[in-house]
Enzyme design. Structure first.
Site, PDB file in Angstrom:
ATOM      1  N   THR A  48       0.808  -1.217   0.000  1.00 48.85           N
ATOM      2  CA  THR A  48       0.000   0.000   0.000  1.00 48.85           C
ATOM      3  C   THR A  48       0.841   1.266   0.000  1.00 48.85           C
ATOM      4  OG1 THR A  48      -1.855  -1.092   1.121  1.00 48.85           O
ATOM      5  CG2 THR A  48      -1.741   1.292   1.309  1.00 48.85           C
ATOM      6  N   ASP A  67       1.243  -6.610  -4.609  1.00 45.12           N
ATOM      7  CA  ASP A  67       0.324  -6.505  -3.480  1.00 45.12           C
ATOM      8  C   ASP A  67       0.658  -7.693  -2.586  1.00 45.12           C
ATOM      9  OD1 ASP A  67      -2.038  -7.155  -1.872  1.00 45.12           O
ATOM     10  OD2 ASP A  67      -3.090  -5.651  -3.052  1.00 45.12           O
ATOM     11  N   SER A  74      -0.847  -9.569  -0.791  1.00 44.21           N
ATOM     12  CA  SER A  74      -1.757 -10.720  -0.853  1.00 44.21           C
ATOM     13  C   SER A  74      -1.244 -11.766  -1.834  1.00 44.21           C
ATOM     14  CB  SER A  74      -3.158 -10.265  -1.264  1.00 44.21           C
ATOM     15  OG  SER A  74      -3.697  -9.374  -0.323  1.00 44.21           O
ATOM     16  N   THR A 109       0.785  -4.636   4.136  1.00 46.03           N
ATOM     17  CA  THR A 109       0.425  -5.017   5.502  1.00 46.03           C
ATOM     18  C   THR A 109      -0.259  -6.378   5.597  1.00 46.03           C
ATOM     19  OG1 THR A 109      -1.684  -3.827   5.370  1.00 46.03           O
ATOM     20  CG2 THR A 109       0.211  -2.608   6.215  1.00 46.03           C
ATOM     21  N   ASP A 110      -0.932  -6.822   4.532  1.00 47.66           N
ATOM     22  CA  ASP A 110      -1.747  -8.037   4.644  1.00 47.66           C
ATOM     23  C   ASP A 110      -0.938  -9.257   5.062  1.00 47.66           C
ATOM     24  OD1 ASP A 110      -4.028  -6.674   4.053  1.00 47.66           O
ATOM     25  OD2 ASP A 110      -4.227  -7.402   1.996  1.00 47.66           O
ATOM     26  N   THR A 124      -4.018 -22.116  19.072  1.00 50.89           N
ATOM     27  CA  THR A 124      -5.342 -21.629  19.449  1.00 50.89           C
ATOM     28  C   THR A 124      -5.890 -20.621  18.439  1.00 50.89           C
ATOM     29  OG1 THR A 124      -6.632 -20.507  21.163  1.00 50.89           O
ATOM     30  CG2 THR A 124      -4.323 -19.833  20.929  1.00 50.89           C
ATOM     31  N   GLN A 125      -7.208 -20.627  18.295  1.00 48.99           N
ATOM     32  CA  GLN A 125      -7.871 -19.618  17.483  1.00 48.99           C
ATOM     33  C   GLN A 125      -7.938 -18.269  18.195  1.00 48.99           C
ATOM     34  OE1 GLN A 125     -11.722 -20.919  16.047  1.00 48.99           O
ATOM     35  NE2 GLN A 125     -10.989 -22.998  15.641  1.00 48.99           N
TER      36      GLN A 125
END
EC number: 3.5.1.1
Length: 337
Positions: free
Chosen positions: A13, A58, A60, A90-91, A272-273
């Site tokens: 970004t 990007d 991603s 940042t993703d 853990t979630q």
């Protein structure tokens, strides 16, 4: 002597510009920084050289070959600069900063990841503050590790997670304190910082094929669903469970599917979630059943760091038996023992 920083612009970004399809990676970052940092401002900042990758992405679209490119670039220029900055989207920044912590070990200078939530070309961008802050961090002799700097927060690279898509406080370190904070002064918690134990080590092996999958438990998940996931052509899985590492111990068929996979050599790590917490598989019977099925507890490692740790260890050719032991070993400050 004036310190000099090597800045790698990978995309993200911070350097994007608007297009008909939305913001997209754009080149000529040096010109953009020159515009935002005129000569009289640059005089008060460390010198830096900027390299802009030919294929800007990007984040991603990040792939293992991008990690190898970044790590190799830093290793090749390591002796020529006092610190390094990676401008990154940042993703997946927490994935990349985690991977660098395993590929670049025992450092004696900083490697700092940063980026922005709003592009530099926009009036309200947070990119300039993040970049200038990262420049200051990258000259600090006390920092000898891979970090992530964002909105005044300095975090260990393999402890950080993206927590918010809309705030400038995009990142946090849920299971480990921040390494420092940049306000009027830059305050570091020296006792938290890694100290090099030997000469820098560059572990640049990084398989281009994804080695790790992620399996998330959900209410009503079936043995057939788990079995189908575990039959995917990867060697290791992160299983994201409930609470302190619990799963449906009342479903014997599901436990049998996990046991068959681990007996066949698949590595399954329990995380853990929960945003904050650690896995203790023996705290409840529902966690103990997973341990009996051959699932390994991943303690307080983040999903991003464990994904990269497993990919890294597999890329280096470690056996499943070795990796099952190394999951619980602290390689680069990624877990609390």
């Amino acid at each position: 002597m004036t310190k000099k920083i090597y800045v790698i612009y990978t995309g993200g970004t911070i350097g994007m510009k608007p297009t008909d399809s939305g913001y997209a990676p754009s080149g000529n970052m040096q010109a953009l920084l020159d515009e935002k940092l005129p000569p009289h401002v640059r005089q008060g900042l460390p010198d830096f050289d900027l390299v802009e990758y030919e294929e800007l992405i990007d984040s991603s679209n990040i792939r293992p070959e991008n990690w190898k490119q970044i790590a190799t670039d830093i290793a090749e220029h390591y002796d020529d600069y006092d610190g390094f900055i990676v401008l990154h989207g940042t993703d997946t920044m927490a994935f990349s900063s985690s991977m660098m912590s395993f590929m670049l070990r025992n450092l004696n200078k900083p490697v700092v990841f940063t980026g922005s939530q709003i592009p530099l070309c926009e009036a309200r961008s947070d990119g300039l503050e993040n970049f200038v802050g990262a420049l200051s961090i990258a000259t600090d002799d006390r920092i000898n590790e891979v970090c992530l700097y964002f909105n005044g927060r300095l975090m260990r690279g393999n402890r950080a997670r993206k927590q918010n898509a809309y705030l400038f406080d995009a990142f946090d370190s849920p299971n480990f304190p921040w390494l420092g904070r940049a306000d009027i002064n830059i305050e570091l918690s020296d006792y938290l910082l890694l100290k090099p134990q030997s000469q820098p080590e560059f572990h640049l092996e990084c398989s281009e094929d994804t080695q790790v999958g992620i399996l998330q438990l959900f209410p009503g998940i079936t043995a057939q669903w788990v079995e189908a996931a575990l039959n995917q052509p990867v060697k290791a899985f992160i299983m994201r469970t409930y609470g302190t590492g619990n799963g449906p111990d009342g479903d014997q068929a599901l436990l049998d599917a996990l046991k068959k996979a681990t007996d066949d050599g698949k590595i399954i790590v329990n995380l853990t979630q929960c945003h904050r917490g650690t896995v203790h598989q023996g705290s409840y019977a529902a966690g103990s059943a997973l341990s009996e099925a051959g699932v390994i507890g991943g303690l307080d490692t983040t999903t991003e760091a464990m994904f990269c740790k497993l990919h890294h260890l597999l890329s280096k050719g470690h056996s499943p038996e070795e990796i099952r032991v190394m999951v619980g070993q602290n390689i680069s400050g990624e877990l609390t023992i």
